[in-house]
Design an enzyme around this catalytic site. Structure first.
Site, short mmCIF file in Angstrom:
data_model
loop_
_atom_site.label_atom_id
_atom_site.label_comp_id
_atom_site.label_asym_id
_atom_site.label_seq_id
_atom_site.Cartn_x
_atom_site.Cartn_y
_atom_site.Cartn_z
CG HIS A 1 -1.98 -1.09 1.14
ND1 HIS A 1 -2.24 -1.97 2.16
CD2 HIS A 1 -2.81 -1.45 0.11
CE1 HIS A 1 -3.18 -2.82 1.79
NE2 HIS A 1 -3.56 -2.52 0.55
CD GLU B 1 -0.18 0.08 4.42
OE1 GLU B 1 -1.43 0.02 4.44
OE2 GLU B 1 0.56 -0.92 4.29
NE ARG C 1 -6.35 0.20 0.59
CZ ARG C 1 -6.17 -0.51 1.72
NH1 ARG C 1 -5.60 0.06 2.77
NH2 ARG C 1 -6.55 -1.76 1.81
CG HIS D 1 0.59 -4.65 4.75
ND1 HIS D 1 -0.23 -4.24 3.75
CD2 HIS D 1 1.07 -5.87 4.36
CE1 HIS D 1 -0.26 -5.15 2.79
NE2 HIS D 1 0.52 -6.15 3.13
CD GLU E 1 -1.56 -4.04 8.92
OE1 GLU E 1 -1.07 -2.90 8.84
OE2 GLU E 1 -2.30 -4.52 8.05
#
Lengths: 306, 94
Positions: free
Chosen positions: A66, A69, A124, A194, A268
């Site tokens: 993405h 990020e 994104r 991510h 994440e």
């Protein structure tokens, strides 16, 4: 790679030059290849990190799905830095790189990453176009053939979670999937990086069902984030994607797992929302240092459980 | 950065208690341009969770008014996104 720094967010041009430089300067440890091109025609570089040798098991790690990020590509660069810096000096990394190869894809969504630097920091998706709409881009993490577009994804091209006109419709996801399919016999683990939320997730996200080795994945995630927390006390949560975060179909981790790669995780990274996607560069170092501990723990486990 | 400047844009965090409040956020998303940060989309909002989203400067007051009128508990994570962008480049290396 003039101007490149592991403690800065680097532009794609700098990262691209960096991939050339680290592979040229470390021929016995790093080789660079291209796995395809993006929608806008840019080369997708893959770094193979490990002592050169035949028939080694491998771990595939990608960053930059993405576009916004930014801490994600920063981690993939940091991982390579640590491999170079500590190989032959630090016992664990040396053993890992002697016995394993790491395929590191520094940025999957290059077109989108560039767009966040030049036009819209909050972008994104990919930058692909398609007939019948003026809206741009597909969510690469909804575009894999894993429950494709079944849940938590949109069939509307203008939406941020648009799953694309078909599974693997994006050149970028097709290139990644093709590479993994061609190297399935050696790839023992898949990691996709991510941000944000500080979570370590494993399949499935496209369904509430559990994997046949979910107890093992759960224990491995728990141990990995425990390692991570030892450095700066950063707290992560972990679990299967569907219940830990939300159901979402078409994800690369689910797809890799269903290809037979039994150790498949989504990270994440920092933070939990104080800065979100706009994590300051001053947090690159601590974020990457702690994440290294989790990745090395994972890799050791994979090595010990072929 | 030749693109959008994000001056005055804000990022909100809303605590979602129940299905009614999920519906309220669906309603808000139907009338205001909202960029969902976490979860990725309005479709993935569930009870007993938090929702982070970005709104344009001209919509900040409308959104705050909606949240307060409907007694949704919220906080502002980022007041002015442009300042946050400038602040992200704080590496001592620079």
């Amino acid at each position: 790679a003039t101007g490149h720094s592991y403690e800065k967010y680097n532009t794609w041009e700098t990262i691209e030059a960096w991939t050339q430089q680290v592979s040229t300067e470390n021929p016995g440890l790093i080789s660079r290849s291209a796995i395809g091109t993006t929608f806008e025609g840019r080369t997708m570089y893959l770094l193979k990190v490990g002592k050169a040798g035949p028939n080694k098991p491998a771990i595939f790690m990608d960053c930059g799905f993405h576009a916004r990020e930014w801490i994600s590509p920063a981690f993939c660069q940091w991982f390579v830095r640590e491999a170079i810096r500590t190989y032959g000096r630090e016992i664990h990394m040396t053993e890992l790189l002697d016995k394993l190869d790491f395929y590191v894809l520094p940025v999957l969504n290059i077109d989108g990453y560039i767009y966040t630097w030049t036009k819209n920091r909050m972008w994104r998706k990919t930058r692909s176009t398609q007939a019948g709409t003026t809206c741009i881009g597909t969510d690469p993490n909804r575009n894999f053939d894993a429950g494709w577009c079944k849940v938590g994804a949109s069939r509307k091209p203008c939406d941020d979670t648009y799953c694309g006109p078909a599974a693997e419709s994006e050149k970028e996801t097709k290139a990644l999937a093709n590479f993994i399919r061609s190297n399935l016999s050696s790839i023992k683990a898949y990691l996709t990086i991510h941000s944000y939320s500080q979570m370590m997730l494993y399949p499935y996200s496209y369904d509430y069902k559990l994997t046949e080795n979910s107890a093992e994945l759960n224990a491995l995630a728990k141990a990995s984030i425990k390692e991570l927390a030892t450095l700066h006390g950063t707290k992560y949560t972990y679990g299967p994607g569907a219940t830990t975060i939300y159901p979402a179909a078409g994800g690369s981790d689910d797809w890799a797992y269903d290809q037979g790669i039994k150790y498949s995780f989504t990270f994440e990274l920092r933070d939990k929302g104080r800065y979100g996607f706009v994590l300051p560069e001053s947090q690159i170092r601590p974020t990457c240092e702690e994440t290294m501990l989790a990745i090395k723990h994972l890799a050791r486990y994979v090595l010990e459980h072929p | 950065h030749s693109g959008e400047h994000f001056e005055g844009e804000s990022v909100f965090r809303v605590n979602v208690e129940d299905e009614n409040q999920v519906s309220l956020l669906h309603k808000l998303a139907g009338t205001t341009e909202i960029d969902f940060w976490k979860p990725d989309s309005v479709a993935q909002i569930k009870p007993q969770s938090t929702v982070d989203f970005r709104v344009k400067a001209e919509d900040v007051f409308t959104v705050e008014d909606f949240l307060e009128r409907n007694k949704l508990q919220y906080e502002v994570l980022i007041n002015n996104l442009r300042l946050a962008f400038e602040g992200q480049f704080d590496s001592h290396v620079r």
